[in-house]
Each structure stands twice: as structure tokens, then as C-alpha cells.
Design a protein around this motif. Structure first.
Motif, PDB file in Angstrom:
ATOM      1  N   LEU A 270       0.848  -1.188   0.000  1.00  0.00           N
ATOM      2  CA  LEU A 270       0.000   0.000   0.000  1.00  0.00           C
ATOM      3  C   LEU A 270       0.886   1.240   0.000  1.00  0.00           C
ATOM      4  CD1 LEU A 270      -1.218  -2.258   2.245  1.00  0.00           C
ATOM      5  CD2 LEU A 270      -3.185  -0.797   1.860  1.00  0.00           C
ATOM      6  N   HIS A 271       0.602   2.180  -0.906  1.00  0.00           N
ATOM      7  CA  HIS A 271       1.353   3.425  -1.045  1.00  0.00           C
ATOM      8  C   HIS A 271       0.403   4.581  -0.710  1.00  0.00           C
ATOM      9  CE1 HIS A 271       4.375   1.097  -3.237  1.00  0.00           C
ATOM     10  NE2 HIS A 271       3.366   0.568  -3.915  1.00  0.00           N
ATOM     11  N   HIS A 272       0.790   5.410   0.261  1.00  0.00           N
ATOM     12  CA  HIS A 272      -0.053   6.512   0.723  1.00  0.00           C
ATOM     13  C   HIS A 272       0.620   7.851   0.467  1.00  0.00           C
ATOM     14  CE1 HIS A 272      -2.586   3.827   3.271  1.00  0.00           C
ATOM     15  NE2 HIS A 272      -1.474   3.137   3.387  1.00  0.00           N
ATOM     16  N   ASP A 273      -0.177   8.881   0.196  1.00  0.00           N
ATOM     17  CA  ASP A 273       0.354  10.239   0.154  1.00  0.00           C
ATOM     18  C   ASP A 273      -0.719  11.223   0.585  1.00  0.00           C
ATOM     19  OD1 ASP A 273      -0.925  11.654  -2.260  1.00  0.00           O
ATOM     20  OD2 ASP A 273      -0.140   9.846  -3.201  1.00  0.00           O
ATOM     21  N   VAL A 274      -0.240  12.370   1.054  1.00  0.00           N
ATOM     22  CA  VAL A 274      -1.110  13.473   1.479  1.00  0.00           C
ATOM     23  C   VAL A 274      -0.524  14.744   0.892  1.00  0.00           C
ATOM     24  CG1 VAL A 274      -1.964  14.820   3.439  1.00  0.00           C
ATOM     25  CG2 VAL A 274      -1.684  12.342   3.677  1.00  0.00           C
TER      26      VAL A 274
END
Length: 132
Positions: free
Chosen positions: A86-90
Motif C-alpha cells: 500500500l502506497h499513501h500520500d497526502v
């Protein structure tokens, strides 16, 4: 299978990032999570632990990468014999923030997880408690 979900909301990018980075805050925005067990309480590369979901499911994880300045992080979770990455960004977005999640893994797990992730991401960028 690879899916991407995103959400926009009024929480600042810094606030949304802190909700990710502080493992003690995960239960506040991810309704499926009941506990996170790990030797550290903040995301860091190499961190291993277990996410407890709906009280009975235990999901081992390893954090693969964290970039606090860019507000991005990736991790690998294991669901039985299956693995997901899982790859997350904000990022800032019109006075609030936008978050995105890219999930890669077997369709058997990714497909049912995607709507759960969609709900959680909306909570991640929701207004801070006490603010509407």
C-alpha cells in the motif's frame, strides 16, 4: 490487481499526515482498526508490527518507506499467505488536503478492501475533532 482511491477534505495536509504518522491515531480515522501493536509509535522505515482489525483479525505489517517532508509512505501487509503493498500520500488541496492510496496485491483481497479504504481516507481528511 492495483487500485487507487482518494479523498479530499478540510483537514490540513499536516493534520492528515499526523493522523498517518502517529500509530496511536489510526483508530480515530480507520473504523476497521481496533489496535496497532509495534515497538515504535511513529511511522519509520523497517517498522514491523500487527494491525488488529475488527477486534479479531491480526494483520502483520512492515513499513517499507517514509518521507515526512513529502508526506508519503508505503507498507506491506500480510493477509494469511497473501501480501499487499500500500502506497499513501497526502498533499495540500484548496485549504484542506487530499490523500491517495494505491493498493497492489491479489484481487481476492484488494477488491473487498478498496471500499473500506475509501471510507477510512474520507475520515483521514475530515475536520479535526471539535471543528465542523
Amino acid at each position: 490487481m492495483r487500485t487507487t482511491v482518494s479523498a479530499r477534505g478540510p483537514a490540513t495536509a499536516d493534520e492528515a499526515w499526523e493522523r498517518y504518522a502517529d500509530l496511536d491515531r489510526w483508530r480515530g480515522w480507520a473504523p476497521q482498526i481496533t489496535a496497532v501493536r509495534a515497538p515504535a509509535r511513529r511511522l519509520e522505515p523497517g517498522l514491523r508490527g500487527t494491525v488488529h482489525a475488527v477486534g479479531v483479525v491480526r494483520v502483520p505489517f512492515e513499513v517499507l518507506a517514509v518521507d515526512e517532508a513529502a508526506r508519503t509512505w508505503s507498507w506491506r501487509v500480510r493477509v494469511g499467505p497473501l501480501h499487499l503493498v500500500l502506497h499513501h500520500d497526502v498533499e495540500p488541496d484548496d485549504g484542506g488536503s487530499r490523500t491517495r492510496l494505491v493498493t497492489e496485491g491479489p484481487a481476492l483481497v484488494v477488491a473487498p478492501y478498496t471500499p473500506i479504504a475509501f471510507v477510512a481516507l474520507h475520515a483521514l481528511v475530515a475536520p479535526p475533532a471539535g471543528r465542523s
